[in-house]
Scaffold this active site. Structure first.
Site, PDB file in Angstrom:
ATOM      1  N   GLU A 100       5.673  33.439 -31.728  1.00 55.05           N
ATOM      2  CA  GLU A 100       6.458  34.391 -30.937  1.00 55.05           C
ATOM      3  C   GLU A 100       7.930  34.161 -31.242  1.00 55.05           C
ATOM      4  O   GLU A 100       8.400  33.017 -31.201  1.00 55.05           O
ATOM      5  CB  GLU A 100       6.195  34.184 -29.445  1.00 55.05           C
ATOM      6  CG  GLU A 100       6.922  35.187 -28.564  1.00 55.05           C
ATOM      7  CD  GLU A 100       6.674  34.973 -27.085  1.00 55.05           C
ATOM      8  OE1 GLU A 100       7.274  35.698 -26.276  1.00 55.05           O
ATOM      9  OE2 GLU A 100       5.885  34.064 -26.742  1.00 55.05           O
ATOM     10  N   ARG A 154      -2.912  19.885 -30.469  1.00 54.78           N
ATOM     11  CA  ARG A 154      -1.516  20.148 -30.815  1.00 54.78           C
ATOM     12  C   ARG A 154      -0.866  18.845 -31.294  1.00 54.78           C
ATOM     13  O   ARG A 154      -1.377  17.753 -31.034  1.00 54.78           O
ATOM     14  CB  ARG A 154      -0.757  20.709 -29.615  1.00 54.78           C
ATOM     15  CG  ARG A 154      -0.597  19.736 -28.472  1.00 54.78           C
ATOM     16  CD  ARG A 154       0.103  20.394 -27.291  1.00 54.78           C
ATOM     17  NE  ARG A 154       1.419  20.874 -27.671  1.00 54.78           N
ATOM     18  CZ  ARG A 154       2.139  21.710 -26.933  1.00 54.78           C
ATOM     19  NH1 ARG A 154       1.664  22.168 -25.805  1.00 54.78           N
ATOM     20  NH2 ARG A 154       3.339  22.096 -27.337  1.00 54.78           N
ATOM     21  N   LYS A 158       8.766  24.269 -25.385  1.00 62.07           N
ATOM     22  CA  LYS A 158       9.878  25.189 -25.619  1.00 62.07           C
ATOM     23  C   LYS A 158      10.841  25.205 -24.431  1.00 62.07           C
ATOM     24  O   LYS A 158      12.060  25.315 -24.600  1.00 62.07           O
ATOM     25  CB  LYS A 158       9.334  26.595 -25.884  1.00 62.07           C
ATOM     26  CG  LYS A 158      10.325  27.548 -26.515  1.00 62.07           C
ATOM     27  CD  LYS A 158       9.643  28.803 -27.004  1.00 62.07           C
ATOM     28  CE  LYS A 158       8.785  28.548 -28.210  1.00 62.07           C
ATOM     29  NZ  LYS A 158       8.183  29.775 -28.768  1.00 62.07           N
TER      30      LYS A 158
END
Length: 717
Positions: A72, A322, A332
């Site tokens: 994104e 992850r 983030k």
């Protein structure tokens, strides 16, 4: 229709789908076999393609196996994305056994939220991907499918599988909480109508769930036309409130947002949600393997439910762990706070785990790709040691970095018998290989001058048997010169050593030195050297991560100096934020790279020259003896650390009900409180607004969470 039923037809479809693990080309003779079990995930009936759907997919892809990398554009890519790129562009195919000629990866911007996305991020994502060396089959945007996604939403409304909802976010949370409680009751064999009864059908299943198709179509069209306020309506999917998976509780598919889209433009005011979008885009792009991280494992149900409801091709989904890296954060939200709170210089600060930050620090694409490949991709959760990344960097930079001599904290050395000694030598200019292991990298020269500079770490006022560096009346070797340097006199300003007077000893009976130190000639180039250490003081930052930031993560040496042989390599014209800049091994100190703030012009020998340390050498040189001033600074830091610790402990002992009465930053600001301790009136007796109370309630919850984490850490001790 919304529940999973294992049937003989389901098992038959699985067998038929597995047969496509052997895929034939259009000619029919050549076949490609691959190990699809290497990326097998949890099976669902919704996930199984019909033979007809598979046949259509095969006609498009043939022998091609396709993955996608869909970030994104709402921030900068970080090292976790580098792992994802490595998986989607390379490692997944290696695991599956797919030949190079049959590999394809799409680079897709998952750009469905115009509030968070910017053209700056769109550009940076593309540049970082290109810099890492990955070549996508093509670049796509989810927003390019906005019309198709809208049409699919209309299809679901017509099927009775989507509806327009006017419930607020708070109402949806109440609805979700009730559905969760009922699911928990069922999971332990209890009656949900007893444990969590539905007292109001407007809450569960909701007042809008049975609205007619015609009315839903009318409302959705009005949403699209911009006739409603933001937040007043959403389009939700009619899924399954009896599911054990909360992600099946009628997810929001569309929201109203009056924000122009950075790629699609101002044509839309309803935007699709991520959960609705990414599976459909995977299907439209004929992705074979949709690879994500484990936190999305519970999204598997809605992913396949949507594709099942629309009768679209269903890719295989594989979840991997992850990347968790010691001494850093990859959230983030936390990265954004690091930037906004000025804990770092920006998104590309060399301490940041962003691709931009790592590149600025001196990590090359070869280092990052090798690291990601070595880490691999599995479903096992683990935390990777930061030393693994550092060692990967050392191994790569050792063979590619040009050598140079530098002094980070220089001491001026006057050689008192230079003229006499220089006459004994054929030349005081020495040829130095740019790399001791690669002759093809060429060489440069350094000239010994009557005044030189050594690093303060190479000198001590007090000698010892375990110390090999320079000290009063002691000899060391000078690198490349071959003879000894003997310290005769020390010049001090208080406790700080500012200069040395030494003589050269080239006599045949001179004592062989135990070490050879590096030096910089008098015409060395002044520079600033920034030495970077871990961003955090603990390997795994907790919820109190801002208190765990390392005050010495960046140490700036503003008066460093480097030998002039680097002049041709460090000109500002060659500095570029989107490429790896010139890297050097400062001998006996570490690996350094030219920083973006460099303005140095080699032709004029003017401007600022800045270096960043990438990593230290494998073997650090001896520890520098500290001056009284430096010792005092160290002691002051220790005292501050102790004071901060005591302050933190005192804070953690405050009862949540008394948090706003006793905590330093709130003490005296409020005059009245509710029964939970949340302030209701300010110090002047004025009632607080609802939003102010809500924010304070969040602060209290954060305190409670921090207290719980602190208590657990104390129990471990």
């Amino acid at each position: 229709r919304s529940k999973v039923h294992v049937s003989s037809r389901f098992l038959s479809l699985i067998e038929q789908e597995q047969s496509f693990a052997t895929m034939s080309s259009e000619g029919g003779d050549e076949t490609m076999q691959f190990n699809e079990n290497a990326l097998a995930g949890r099976e669902l009936e919704w996930a199984v393609n019909t033979p007809e759907t598979l046949e259509d997919h095969k006609k498009v892809n043939g022998n091609i196996i396709r993955t996608r990398f869909p970030p994104e554009p709402n921030g900068y890519l970080h090292i976790g994305h580098a792992k994802s790129m490595n998986m989607n562009f390379s490692l997944a195919f290696e695991k599956l056994g797919v030949p190079m000629e049959n590999r394809r990866t799409i680079f897709r911007y998952d750009d469905t939220n115009p509030d968070a996305e910017e053209t700056e991020y769109i550009d940076s994502l593309r540049r970082d991907l290109e810099w890492l060396g990955w070549k996508p089959e093509r670049t796509t945007f989810s927003s390019d499918n906005f019309q198709k996604l809208h049409d699919f939403a209309v299809t679901l409304i017509k099927k009775g599988l989507a509806y327009v909802c006017d419930m607020t976010k708070a109402e949806m949370e109440v609805q979700r909480d009730l559905a969760v409680q009922r699911a928990k009751a069922r999971s332990v064999g209890k009656d949900p109508d007893v444990e969590a009864p539905i007292t109001d059908p407007d809450v569960l299943p909701g007042r809008n769930r049975n609205t007619s198709v015609e009315r839903n179509l009318e409302l959705f069209e009005k949403m699209k036309m911009g006739l409603f306020d933001e937040g007043s309506y959403t389009l939700r999917l009619k899924m399954d409130f009896e599911s054990a998976n909360p992600n099946m509780y009628d997810l929001v598919a569309y929201r109203i947002k009056y924000t122009p889209h950075p790629h699609a433009g101002p044509g839309w005011c309803v935007y699709p949600a991520y959960d609705f979008t990414h599976g459909i885009c995977d299907s439209l792009e004929h992705i074979d393997y949709s690879i994500c991280t484990l936190e999305f494992e519970t999204r598997r149900e809605p992913y396949y439910w949507i594709l099942w409801a629309l009768d679209l091709y269903r890719p295989k989904v594989y979840e991997m762990s992850r990347l968790n890296l010691q001494y850093t954060v990859l959230s983030k939200r936390r990265l954004l706070k690091l930037v906004n709170a000025n804990h770092v210089r920006g998104w590309d600060d060399p301490r940041m785990p962003t691709i931009s930050g790592l590149r600025r620090r001196g990590y090359t694409k070869e280092i990052l790709n090798t690291f990601c490949n070595d880490v691999g991709a599995t479903r096992a959760m683990n935390v990777v040691a930061i030393d693994k990344l550092s060692q990967t960097a050392r191994q790569a930079l050792a063979t590619t970095s040009r050598r140079a001599m530098a002094a980070l904290d220089p001491i001026e050395v006057t050689i008192t018998n230079f003229d006499e000694e220089s006459k004994k030598q054929e030349s005081m200019t020495f040829e130095v290989q740019n790399s001791p292991t690669d002759p093809s990298m060429g060489s440069h020269t350094v000239t010994l001058t009557s005044t030189i500079y050594i690093d303060s770490s190479d000198f001590r006022l007090k000698d010892s048997s375990t110390y090999y560096g320079l000290a009063p009346n002691k000899a060391v070797g000078l690198k490349y010169y071959g003879c000894n340097l003997v310290c005769d006199e020390v010049v001090q300003n208080g406790d700080k050593v500012t200069a040395l007077k030494c003589h050269l000893d080239s006599s045949e009976d001179r004592k062989k030195p135990k070490t050879y130190i590096t030096w910089v000639p008098s015409d060395g180039i002044p520079c600033e050297a920034r030495v970077y250490n871990n961003l955090f003081t603990v390997p795994e930052p907790t919820d109190m991560w801002e208190d765990e930031l390392n005050a010495e993560s960046e140490i700036v040496h503003p008066k460093a100096i480097i030998d002039p042989s680097v002049k041709e390599c460090v000109d500002v014209k060659d500095v570029d934020k989107w490429k790896s800049n010139a890297a050097f091994q400062f001998e006996r100190m570490g690996y350094f790279v030219v920083d973006l703030e460099t303005t140095y012009k080699s032709a004029e020998n003017s401007g600022k020259l800045v270096f960043n340390r990438t990593v230290s050498l494998k073997e650090e040189s001896f520890k520098k003896e500290l001056t009284a001033e430096e010792e005092a600074a160290v002691q002051a830091r220790k005292e501050k650390g102790r004071a901060d610790k005591e302050k933190k402990e005192a804070r953690m002992k405050i009862d949540p009900k008394d948090f706003f009465k006793l905590c330093d930053e709130y003490k005296g600001k409020y005059s009245k409180f509710d029964e939970t301790g949340i302030p209701t009136h300010d110090a002047d007796g004025k009632e607080l607004t609802k939003s102010a109370k809500k924010k304070l309630a969040k602060d209290q919850q954060k305190h409670i969470k921090q207290v719980n984490v602190w208590k657990k850490s104390q129990e471990k001790k």
